[in-house]
Design a protein around this motif. Structure first.
Motif, PDB file in Angstrom:
ATOM      1  N   CYS A  82       0.835  -1.195   0.000  1.00 36.43           N
ATOM      2  CA  CYS A  82       0.000   0.000   0.000  1.00 36.43           C
ATOM      3  C   CYS A  82       0.870   1.246   0.000  1.00 36.43           C
ATOM      4  O   CYS A  82       2.002   1.234   0.498  1.00 36.43           O
ATOM      5  N   LEU A  83       0.329   2.321  -0.585  1.00 38.02           N
ATOM      6  CA  LEU A  83       0.995   3.612  -0.667  1.00 38.02           C
ATOM      7  C   LEU A  83      -0.020   4.708  -0.399  1.00 38.02           C
ATOM      8  O   LEU A  83      -1.210   4.551  -0.661  1.00 38.02           O
TER       9      LEU A  83
ATOM     10  N   ILE B  81       1.212  -4.972   6.649  1.00 40.37           N
ATOM     11  CA  ILE B  81       0.431  -3.736   6.587  1.00 40.37           C
ATOM     12  C   ILE B  81      -0.277  -3.705   5.240  1.00 40.37           C
ATOM     13  O   ILE B  81       0.359  -3.618   4.197  1.00 40.37           O
ATOM     14  N   ARG B  82      -1.584  -3.742   5.264  1.00 37.30           N
ATOM     15  CA  ARG B  82      -2.402  -3.882   4.052  1.00 37.30           C
ATOM     16  C   ARG B  82      -2.873  -2.543   3.498  1.00 37.30           C
ATOM     17  O   ARG B  82      -3.125  -2.421   2.296  1.00 37.30           O
ATOM     18  N   CYS B  83      -2.991  -1.513   4.354  1.00 36.06           N
ATOM     19  CA  CYS B  83      -3.517  -0.235   3.890  1.00 36.06           C
ATOM     20  C   CYS B  83      -2.979   0.895   4.748  1.00 36.06           C
ATOM     21  O   CYS B  83      -2.707   0.719   5.943  1.00 36.06           O
ATOM     22  N   VAL B  84      -2.822   2.063   4.135  1.00 35.63           N
ATOM     23  CA  VAL B  84      -2.330   3.238   4.850  1.00 35.63           C
ATOM     24  C   VAL B  84      -3.108   4.467   4.374  1.00 35.63           C
ATOM     25  O   VAL B  84      -3.639   4.503   3.259  1.00 35.63           O
ATOM     26  N   ALA B  85      -3.162   5.471   5.245  1.00 30.58           N
ATOM     27  CA  ALA B  85      -3.690   6.787   4.904  1.00 30.58           C
ATOM     28  C   ALA B  85      -2.830   7.813   5.616  1.00 30.58           C
ATOM     29  O   ALA B  85      -2.326   7.559   6.717  1.00 30.58           O
ATOM     30  N   VAL B  86      -2.643   8.968   4.994  1.00 30.87           N
ATOM     31  CA  VAL B  86      -1.788  10.001   5.572  1.00 30.87           C
ATOM     32  C   VAL B  86      -2.389  11.363   5.292  1.00 30.87           C
ATOM     33  O   VAL B  86      -3.011  11.578   4.248  1.00 30.87           O
ATOM     34  N   PHE B  87      -2.227  12.275   6.226  1.00 32.36           N
ATOM     35  CA  PHE B  87      -2.673  13.649   6.036  1.00 32.36           C
ATOM     36  C   PHE B  87      -1.759  14.566   6.844  1.00 32.36           C
ATOM     37  O   PHE B  87      -1.157  14.164   7.844  1.00 32.36           O
TER      38      PHE B  87
END
Length: 440
Positions: free
Chosen positions: A341-342, A382-388
């Motif tokens: 994931c990215l 780690i299957r998924c990420v989110a960033v802000f």
């Protein structure tokens, strides 16, 4: 050896496998600490089956002792470790629900949506990261999420997409408005004799939304990308995008569509409104160094395209300012297993891998990438990420907040601060490793 055979000979990748009852279980380890840097091992490049077999025969013929692995110790690592402030990289929240593996996350409008093997999409409120709602259906396994304006799109393992509308009447509420494809679409498609099925023939892997053109894209392991008109949720086009399963799609602000596949390529599609029933046309194919591409991400301005591959590298392409053509820019090393994931925000890039770690990169003005943190704490891929973007309250410095979801069933929130003294440029990462920070 051709590309297809090399993909078949490799071990199966569990990144996007759909299992009914075989849940992956990860034993709890007694410690998550890394080995000292003096014992760090630099793994050699992965060899193909033919090369490995020839080396094995040569080794057996001459009966030579095995070549020891080379360890690299860099002064850059020691300096970074000495100057690093552990409070700049910390896990601020960790949640474990009885929903099974976390498969997807999406962040928008101060909310985070998380999907898992269960039939519930959980809604989390920021910055306190408290659960403030649930989206329930009879279908299980939420495989992809997208949020646009007041709409939430969730793809499930039954190859259907559910759509909710968010309201703000005192409290946050979500009202289900549609199921895509809608009931009766299969019969109408069969009667009209269309050459395209309304429903994907394999599990959906990724979603993308073009709000300007009122279009929803869905990619699946059936090697196709379907184009849905949001106004009536009708399938207006089926793109035969790749000869192998499609793992991810990304959409630029100018409407250019990027698709990533197990055929080790990224394809670029452009929409032509004057081309009849097949408006999307292939413009260029980007090779990914013979490694299946599992995930895609674009920078906010669309100038850089990132592709996470099964070889553990993040390959990236740069868009020319004058020509607008994508050119290969390089690869970011660090992960020892597939990049699953990215996510990007500002000049930050976050990567999640099957090696159970996440990495936070900063893209500098000179175009080089610096690894500012390696996030440890998960006990599964780690299957998924989110960033802000966020601001560190104590110092007022700019940083980012990262949400990671893992196949261990844990959802974590991380606070990362960009400390210039800990930067390790990608040019030095070839022979040096960035410091691992223990985050609890």
């Amino acid at each position: 050896m051709d590309m297809a055979s090399s993909l078949e000979e490799g071990p199966p990748n569990p990144s996007f496998a759909m299992r009914d009852d075989n849940t992956i279980r990860f034993p709890r380890s007694s410690s998550t600490k890394e080995l000292p840097l003096s014992d760090a091992v630099c793994l050699p490049p992965r060899l193909s089956a033919t090369t490995a077999a020839s080396l094995s025969l040569l080794h057996h013929h001459h009966s030579q002792p095995p070549t020891p692995r080379i360890s690299f110790a860099s002064k850059v690592d020691a300096a970074a470790a000495a100057a690093a402030d552990s409070s700049a990289y910390r896990c601020i929240s960790s949640v474990l629900k009885k929903d099974g593996q976390i498969l997807c996350v999406a962040a928008a409008n101060g909310l985070i949506y998380s999907g898992s093997q269960g039939n519930v999409v959980r809604v989390w409120k920021l910055p306190e990261f408290t659960e403030c709602g649930q989206l329930k259906t009879k279908a299980c396994m939420v495989v992809a999420l997208q949020v646009s304006n007041d709409r939430v799109y969730a793809a499930y393992a039954d190859c259907k997409i559910r759509v909710w509308r968010r309201t703000w009447e005192g409290v946050i509420k979500h009202v289900r408005v549609a199921t895509v494809p809608m009931a009766g679409s299969f019969v109408r498609s069969y009667i009209s004799g269309k050459d395209k099925m309304m429903k994907h023939l394999g599990p959906i892997t990724s979603l993308a939304i073009n709000t300007a053109d009122d279009i929803l894209y869905s990619a699946a392991v059936d090697k196709t990308v379907k184009v849905w008109r949001i106004s009536d949720f009708k399938c207006i086009e089926t793109i035969q995008a790749h000869p192998e399963p499609i793992n991810a799609i990304a959409l630029a602000d100018d409407g250019v569509l990027y698709t990533a596949s197990d055929d080790a390529t990224v394809r670029v599609w452009r929409r032509n409104f004057c081309s009849g029933s097949r408006p999307h046309s292939l413009t260029v194919t980007l090779p990914a160094k013979h490694s299946p591409v599992k995930t895609l991400a674009l920078t906010y301005d669309g100038a850089v395209l990132y592709g996470g591959c099964t070889d553990g590298y993040v390959h990236y392409w740069l868009k020319g300012w004058f020509s607008g053509q994508l050119q290969y820019g390089g690869a970011l090393p660090g992960h020892t297993h597939a990049v699953m994931c990215l996510a990007t925000a500002g000049n930050y890039l976050v990567t999640g891998s099957a090696d159970s770690t996440g990495r936070v990169w900063v893209r500098e003005l000179d175009g080089l990438h610096s690894c500012v943190a390696v996030l440890q704490g998960h006990r599964g891929p780690i299957r998924c990420v989110a960033v802000f973007m966020s601001r560190v309250e104590e110092s007022g410095e700019e940083g980012c907040t990262v949400c990671t979801g893992s196949l261990d069933g844990v959802l974590k929130m991380w606070r990362v601060r960009n400390n210039n003294t800990t930067l390790i440029r990608d040019s030095t990462l070839t022979n040096a490793r960035s410091e691992y920070f223990e985050l609890t």
